[in-house]
Design a protein around this motif. Structure first.
Motif, mmCIF file in Angstrom:
data_model
loop_
_atom_site.group_PDB
_atom_site.id
_atom_site.type_symbol
_atom_site.label_atom_id
_atom_site.label_comp_id
_atom_site.label_asym_id
_atom_site.label_seq_id
_atom_site.Cartn_x
_atom_site.Cartn_y
_atom_site.Cartn_z
ATOM 1 N N ALA A 20 0.843 -1.199 0.000
ATOM 2 C CA ALA A 20 0.000 0.000 0.000
ATOM 3 C C ALA A 20 0.875 1.244 0.000
ATOM 4 O O ALA A 20 2.093 1.167 0.145
ATOM 5 C CB ALA A 20 -0.911 -0.006 1.214
ATOM 6 N N GLU A 21 0.235 2.399 -0.146
ATOM 7 C CA GLU A 21 0.961 3.670 -0.119
ATOM 8 C C GLU A 21 1.221 4.138 1.303
ATOM 9 O O GLU A 21 2.188 4.839 1.554
ATOM 10 C CB GLU A 21 0.178 4.721 -0.884
ATOM 11 C CG GLU A 21 0.075 4.413 -2.363
ATOM 12 C CD GLU A 21 -0.733 5.455 -3.114
ATOM 13 O OE1 GLU A 21 -1.018 6.510 -2.535
ATOM 14 O OE2 GLU A 21 -1.078 5.181 -4.259
ATOM 15 N N THR A 22 0.340 3.789 2.232
ATOM 16 C CA THR A 22 0.522 4.121 3.643
ATOM 17 C C THR A 22 0.255 2.875 4.474
ATOM 18 O O THR A 22 -0.478 1.988 4.053
ATOM 19 C CB THR A 22 -0.444 5.238 4.106
ATOM 20 O OG1 THR A 22 -1.784 4.780 3.893
ATOM 21 C CG2 THR A 22 -0.222 6.517 3.326
ATOM 22 N N SER A 23 0.832 2.817 5.656
ATOM 23 C CA SER A 23 0.637 1.658 6.520
ATOM 24 C C SER A 23 -0.592 1.827 7.399
ATOM 25 O O SER A 23 -0.800 2.889 7.990
ATOM 26 C CB SER A 23 1.855 1.446 7.412
ATOM 27 O OG SER A 23 2.930 0.959 6.660
ATOM 28 N N ARG A 24 -1.390 0.768 7.463
ATOM 29 C CA ARG A 24 -2.544 0.699 8.366
ATOM 30 C C ARG A 24 -2.655 -0.735 8.834
ATOM 31 O O ARG A 24 -2.407 -1.666 8.066
ATOM 32 C CB ARG A 24 -3.841 1.076 7.654
ATOM 33 C CG ARG A 24 -3.933 2.500 7.276
ATOM 34 C CD ARG A 24 -5.280 2.883 6.744
ATOM 35 N NE ARG A 24 -5.962 1.783 6.055
ATOM 36 C CZ ARG A 24 -7.154 1.899 5.497
ATOM 37 N NH1 ARG A 24 -7.788 3.036 5.545
ATOM 38 N NH2 ARG A 24 -7.715 0.881 4.892
ATOM 39 N N SER A 51 4.051 1.044 15.776
ATOM 40 C CA SER A 51 4.334 2.473 15.569
ATOM 41 C C SER A 51 5.824 2.715 15.394
ATOM 42 O O SER A 51 6.229 3.601 14.644
ATOM 43 C CB SER A 51 3.778 3.307 16.717
ATOM 44 O OG SER A 51 4.464 3.020 17.908
ATOM 45 N N ILE A 54 6.684 1.148 11.621
ATOM 46 C CA ILE A 54 6.055 1.699 10.419
ATOM 47 C C ILE A 54 6.988 2.632 9.664
ATOM 48 O O ILE A 54 7.050 2.607 8.445
ATOM 49 C CB ILE A 54 4.728 2.396 10.769
ATOM 50 C CG1 ILE A 54 3.688 1.347 11.112
ATOM 51 C CG2 ILE A 54 4.238 3.275 9.634
ATOM 52 C CD1 ILE A 54 2.369 1.896 11.588
ATOM 53 N N ALA A 55 7.762 3.420 10.367
ATOM 54 C CA ALA A 55 8.653 4.370 9.705
ATOM 55 C C ALA A 55 9.777 3.665 8.948
ATOM 56 O O ALA A 55 10.236 4.146 7.919
ATOM 57 C CB ALA A 55 9.233 5.327 10.738
ATOM 58 N N THR A 58 8.504 -1.423 4.854
ATOM 59 C CA THR A 58 7.691 -1.257 3.662
ATOM 60 C C THR A 58 6.261 -0.903 4.058
ATOM 61 O O THR A 58 5.746 -1.405 5.047
ATOM 62 C CB THR A 58 7.678 -2.585 2.869
ATOM 63 O OG1 THR A 58 9.027 -2.983 2.632
ATOM 64 C CG2 THR A 58 6.956 -2.419 1.559
ATOM 65 N N GLN A 59 5.621 -0.055 3.300
ATOM 66 C CA GLN A 59 4.250 0.365 3.582
ATOM 67 C C GLN A 59 3.280 -0.744 3.181
ATOM 68 O O GLN A 59 3.294 -1.206 2.040
ATOM 69 C CB GLN A 59 3.922 1.644 2.812
ATOM 70 C CG GLN A 59 4.862 2.791 3.113
ATOM 71 C CD GLN A 59 4.786 3.215 4.575
ATOM 72 O OE1 GLN A 59 3.708 3.401 5.097
ATOM 73 N NE2 GLN A 59 5.922 3.360 5.202
ATOM 74 N N HIS A 61 -0.870 -2.565 4.187
ATOM 75 C CA HIS A 61 -2.111 -2.659 4.948
ATOM 76 C C HIS A 61 -2.104 -4.064 5.519
ATOM 77 O O HIS A 61 -1.894 -5.031 4.784
ATOM 78 C CB HIS A 61 -3.334 -2.469 4.058
ATOM 79 C CG HIS A 61 -3.545 -1.062 3.633
ATOM 80 N ND1 HIS A 61 -4.642 -0.672 2.936
ATOM 81 C CD2 HIS A 61 -2.807 0.059 3.811
ATOM 82 C CE1 HIS A 61 -4.577 0.622 2.681
ATOM 83 N NE2 HIS A 61 -3.462 1.081 3.204
#
Length: 91
Positions: A20-24, A51, A54-55, A58-59, A61
């Protein structure tokens, strides 16, 4: 997402993930893990570990599903378990 994504497991948890483009993340703890106090403690600890990761990772979901064996994990054991699962998501 569980049907479409990939999966990585160990003795304490399974992570289902998609790039994904962002992590969730969603964290799932069934009653088999323990009572509400134990389940919420595992969720809070998982959020703290994720937390930090995540930084650096890899991004994705993801859905983290815990098994009953996770009931008596210390924070360090939980962190090591999640790190092993997250390393497999990068492959």
């Amino acid at each position: 997402m569980i049907r479409l994504g990939k999966r990585s497991s160990n003795e304490f948890a399974t992570i289902h993930f998609l790039p994904a483009e962002t992590s969730r993340f969603a964290i799932v703890t069934s009653r088999a893990v323990g009572n509400a106090v134990v389940r919420n403690k595992i969720r809070r600890r998982t959020k703290a570990v994720l937390s930090e990761l995540i930084a650096d990772k890899t991004q994705i979901h993801g859905v983290v599903r815990y098994r009953a064996a996770a009931t008596n994990l210390s924070f360090d054991e939980l962190k090591a378990s999640i790190l092993r699962l997250m390393e497999r998501t990068e492959k």
